[in-house]
Design an enzyme around this catalytic site. Structure first.
Site, PDB file in Angstrom:
ATOM      1  N   THR A  12       2.673   5.525 -13.061  1.00  0.00           N
ATOM      2  CA  THR A  12       2.174   6.712 -12.605  1.00  0.00           C
ATOM      3  C   THR A  12       1.834   7.865 -13.434  1.00  0.00           C
ATOM      4  O   THR A  12       2.993   7.723 -14.198  1.00  0.00           O
ATOM      5  CB  THR A  12       2.997   7.422 -11.208  1.00  0.00           C
ATOM      6  OG1 THR A  12       3.168   6.375 -10.249  1.00  0.00           O
ATOM      7  CG2 THR A  12       2.668   8.469 -10.903  1.00  0.00           C
ATOM      8  N   LYS A  44      -2.517   8.580  -5.301  1.00  0.00           N
ATOM      9  CA  LYS A  44      -0.960   9.175  -5.519  1.00  0.00           C
ATOM     10  C   LYS A  44      -1.032  10.673  -5.342  1.00  0.00           C
ATOM     11  O   LYS A  44      -0.102  11.498  -5.905  1.00  0.00           O
ATOM     12  CB  LYS A  44      -0.409   8.675  -6.928  1.00  0.00           C
ATOM     13  CG  LYS A  44      -0.238   7.510  -7.152  1.00  0.00           C
ATOM     14  CD  LYS A  44       0.058   6.854  -8.751  1.00  0.00           C
ATOM     15  CE  LYS A  44      -0.081   5.441  -8.543  1.00  0.00           C
ATOM     16  NZ  LYS A  44       0.039   5.231 -10.341  1.00  0.00           N
ATOM     17  N   GLY A  56       1.168  15.352  -5.680  1.00  0.00           N
ATOM     18  CA  GLY A  56       1.280  14.101  -6.417  1.00  0.00           C
ATOM     19  C   GLY A  56       2.674  13.660  -6.299  1.00  0.00           C
ATOM     20  O   GLY A  56       3.513  14.336  -6.584  1.00  0.00           O
ATOM     21  N   SER A 135       5.167   8.005 -15.981  1.00  0.00           N
ATOM     22  CA  SER A 135       5.303   7.315 -17.229  1.00  0.00           C
ATOM     23  C   SER A 135       4.356   7.659 -18.298  1.00  0.00           C
ATOM     24  O   SER A 135       4.573   7.879 -19.391  1.00  0.00           O
ATOM     25  CB  SER A 135       5.138   5.783 -16.660  1.00  0.00           C
ATOM     26  OG  SER A 135       3.934   5.542 -16.234  1.00  0.00           O
TER      27      SER A 135
END
Length: 182
Positions: A12, A44, A56, A135
């Protein structure tokens, strides 16, 4: 990852940029399990609060949806008060035994303000009006900060370019974006 047989979910990157009276939020579509891409078009980033709030999420999907539902309930209770709704959610998140176990983070924004919410009870409003999680969040954040002063780029152009840069660097981020603006 705690054991050799366990695989960690990754994938993500969420970025929110505020510029020129507009706010744009983008999320990539990749979900990975270990080194395998499980899905490439996950959504997302969503509109909540009657479309007035962008949200988000990063982390475990079920946990994130639980938090989205809780935030929507707080927004119904405190309409047009995003900060209050976020603080109330953070209080619940810290004190409720069930919610404390949720593994997710959220970036939220309305027409005026942007916040980062964590399971540690944090409700943070960045001073530079840029929020990035997940990430690839640090890559997207660095790119957005580098682009923010470019006069020819609005908030949406910045999130699109910064997310493209993050996707080039982070193996857990792809270029299949969902972008919402206010």
């Amino acid at each position: 990852m705690t054991g050799t047989n366990e695989q960690a979910w990754h994938g993500t990157t969420i970025l929110c940029v505020r510029k020129g009276g507009r706010v744009a939020m983008a999320g990539d579509g990749q979900v990975s399990l270990g080194q395998t891409v499980v899905k490439g078009n996950a959504r997302k980033v969503r509109r909540i609060g009657g479309g007035a709030v962008l949200a988000g999420f990063a982390g475990a999907t079920a946990d994130a949806f639980t938090l989205l539902e809780r935030l929507e309930a707080k927004l119904e209770r405190y309409p047009a008060q995003l900060e209050r709704a976020c603080v109330e959610l953070a209080k619940d998140w810290r004190t409720d035994r069930y919610l404390r176990r949720l593994e997710a983070m959220m970036a939220v924004a309305d027409k005026d303000r942007s916040f980062l919410l964590t399971g540690m009870g944090d409700v943070l409003e960045p001073e530079d009006a840029i929020v990035a999680i997940g990430s690839g969040g640090n890559y997207a954040l660095a790119a957005a900060r580098a682009l923010i002063d470019r006069e020819e780029m609005d908030a949406e152009a910045i999130v699109r370019r910064a997310m493209a840069i993050a996707a080039e660097i982070c193996v857990y981020t792809n270029d299949r974006l969902v972008v919402e603006t206010l």
